[in-house]
Design an enzyme around this catalytic site. Sequence first.
Site, PDB file in Angstrom:
ATOM      1  N   ASP A 195      23.878  -9.359 -26.870  1.00 13.13           N
ATOM      2  CA  ASP A 195      24.973  -9.359 -25.901  1.00 13.13           C
ATOM      3  C   ASP A 195      25.930 -10.514 -26.138  1.00 13.13           C
ATOM      4  O   ASP A 195      25.634 -11.459 -26.890  1.00 13.13           O
ATOM      5  CB  ASP A 195      24.437  -9.408 -24.476  1.00 13.13           C
ATOM      6  CG  ASP A 195      23.594 -10.660 -24.207  1.00 13.13           C
ATOM      7  OD1 ASP A 195      22.811 -11.042 -25.101  1.00 13.13           O
ATOM      8  OD2 ASP A 195      23.718 -11.247 -23.116  1.00 13.13           O
ATOM      9  N   GLU A 253      20.799 -11.988 -22.970  1.00 14.69           N
ATOM     10  CA  GLU A 253      20.539 -13.420 -23.101  1.00 14.69           C
ATOM     11  C   GLU A 253      21.493 -14.240 -22.255  1.00 14.69           C
ATOM     12  O   GLU A 253      21.125 -15.241 -21.635  1.00 14.69           O
ATOM     13  CB  GLU A 253      20.657 -13.824 -24.577  1.00 14.69           C
ATOM     14  CG  GLU A 253      20.253 -15.261 -24.874  1.00 14.69           C
ATOM     15  CD  GLU A 253      21.398 -16.262 -24.849  1.00 14.69           C
ATOM     16  OE1 GLU A 253      21.135 -17.460 -25.036  1.00 14.69           O
ATOM     17  OE2 GLU A 253      22.560 -15.839 -24.630  1.00 14.69           O
TER      18      GLU A 253
END
Length: 503
Positions: free
Chosen positions: A71, A138
């Site tokens: 991400d 994350e």
Amino acid sequence: MQDTALKIFSEIAQVPRPSGREEKIIAWLEAFAAKHNFNYKKDAAGNVLMQVPATAGYEKCPPVCLQSHVDMVCEKRPGLEHDFDNDPIRLKTEGDLLKAEGTTLGADNGIGMAMALAAAVSPECKHPPLELLFTVNEETGLVGASLLEPEFFQAKTLINLDEETEGTFVIGCAGGEDINISLHNLKRSPVTGYGRLINCRFSVTSLLGGHSGIDINKKGRANANTLAGRLLYSIWLKVPGMWLISVNGGASRNAIARDCVCEFLVPAKPKPLKPQTSGDLTFSPDYSARGTLEPLFAELKHQIEREYPSENLTGLKLELCDAPDDTAALSEADTRRIVGLLRAMPNGVYSYSPELGTVETSNNLGTVSLSRSDSVFTLGSLQRSSDPKRLDDIRDKILAIGELCGGSIKCSGRYASWTPAKESALLTRCIEVYKKHTGNEPRVKVIHAGLECGAIGSRMGGLDMISFGPDISSPHSPDENVSISSVKRIREFLFVLLESFTE
């Protein structure tokens, strides 16, 4: 962009991958694995493990795990039309730098993904069995890593590819926790009994921003939400009444807020026939909104410019105009709760660690939100610390402030710090290979940011871990960029390092 890792990154940049909405990049990874005949699996959280066979002759070597997250932080410049759920990142080069057109680049951590995949498919890379671990979500609190299934991979050596300074080996990092404070049941109504009202719009835009861990201690870097709280409270003390309409700032809790806009009402003149007080101040009948606010704002702006000489503060503005009679705003009591909360919230470095030589504890006032029609005000912050007790300390301080303002408080997403290992065969190997390959001495450090090594280590146990990567500047902001030549050098080092595991 001829380097293999950069070619792969250009493909990754075409795939939307906001935190928590990584379905498209996961599908892309699955297609990549299928194309190259790699086995892969996915756990319940969405983490993907790609299993890459060893180079012929090295099948019996112990496996190595290359880890990165899929991400990215989604920030864009004010006024730019870009849908992070559907639009690709538009890449551009400026000399040696790879950038994006008005948005975050996503080199954090797309470049790490690309280097791992380059190692898997490049014939010139001789390597042991590889396990490529791609974690999700994350940037919102190491969620994927914290939910990793035990024994999801077999390797006992893990290389995290999320460091952002070439020539640096990271062996430890801070832990963190999110705190969200909400003020509910806010009432709006037209303000009466004060005669003519002035609508005030304060805005601060296009600050430097940056990563709330790596950049939190950089001098001359302001937080737009903190500046808004400072200005609002200063005005509160100088006017005979103040009613908040809206305040919105920051894009994510782990990025230093670059923009904040707030709107509020004040009386044009003191309330007739009745002395007015705010705090301990009594207001002169000579008070006027423009005569008070304009010089006050000019003084504050001058002070802020002195404190933050590196910032471009042309976007720091206060606009005043007559308000329509029926303009709805919050009560003075609710306004004071919100303004007091913004002013009291700690932001920036909280303590330093002499032992580690870096920031120990910090808080980032990441987001504030109250639209013109909202009955709920929300504030989001992220605390970091390499010491769990100090993380508790700053958490408790923020909880106390939130409780005093009558807020509902939610703590979430706590993740472990990564404590440096007393002995690390992986670190010794990395230093030896780096010195032999480059002729330079690497730096070894602990960083004030949340790498996934701590969370993964707590789930898997018995891991020897390290983190490195190329030069990336201004992550978590539209100024994010990566050095093209640095990517090439670190990719070459990674290949040489992996080959050393076959010797």
